[in-house]
Design a protein around this motif. Sequence first.
Motif: not given
Length: 331
Positions: A7-9, A15-23, A73-76, A79-87
């Motif tokens: 899956l493309d992050p 998905f997470v943005a739409v789930a948060a805004e529901l708009h 699962y998307a949040h996890k 979060a892992a993807h962001d941690e990898l990018a930060d590293a």
Amino acid sequence: MSPVNDLDPRLLRAFVAVAAELHFTRAAARLFVAQQALSRDIRRLERDLGAELFVRSTRQVTLTTDGERLLPYAHKVLAAHDELADAFRGEVRALLVDLNSAGLAHERVLARARELAPDLELMARYESGLTGAVREMLTGRLDASFGRYGGLAPELRARVEAQFVRYEPMAVLLPEGDPLTGLAEVPLDALAGRQVYAGAGNDRTPEWTDLAARLFEGRGIRVAPPAPLVVGREEFRRVMAKAPTPVLAVVDFPPMPGSVLRPLVDPVPLSPVSLVWRKGLRHPALDALRRAAAETGAEEGWGERPPGSWLPEGEALGAVPGALTAAPRSG
């Protein structure tokens, strides 16, 4: 290999943005993408997963059962993807923090954050007005600010996160020679029958004007009508001499020429101040700023209310996201 394994992050972020805004429109604005592009990403994700994630209608957007199952699962994964990018990221950019005005308690929070994160750059800005600051956050020109979170318009509040910092006692700036300057403290009733300036007409500070209107209601005090925005100490002196109108302020407001600052009492009015940042922002300097706000607030008793004090309804500690607890250490 199933598309689920690759899956493309970007699709998960959509998905997470739409789930948060529901708009879809708000989610697209949050991600700085066109709504059509966001809709395409959601359709592609649904196709890759073989599941419908949202129920769409002309009136609302809601998560399906599969959408609710995917969300944690998307949040996890993100979060892992962001941690990898930060590293593997190079130099961390500066965090831009609006402190509203020089001399306020927010400066002590920033100073403490710089002590906690000496290798990071936290840059101060002095623009004033939380509503204006949030607009800058949503365009990426600012990262964080301080102010009355509960006074933001709902559509702005939905796009930021907040951590309560302080009950800030309020005060009044009186023109030199005003009879009330002879008092060490000014009872609110002493302002009855007068106009008090509280930023009316300034589109950066409607949360402050609203706070004044709530405080003055039923006390015979009027919010002064809109006036041109004053910039600079000498211009403040000139305007105060020409139109000697009291100005609603806070007790830490810096000295201004041609005026005298006096705390307000009977009751002591409080301005609830929060640290506010763009929703979804991840930055190690923001972690330091949150810890600094919590630690400084706890040390100085910023969450304590004086007996008989006044707060706008529904904005006591606990009604605003976050509390006077230290944010987790980054790393």
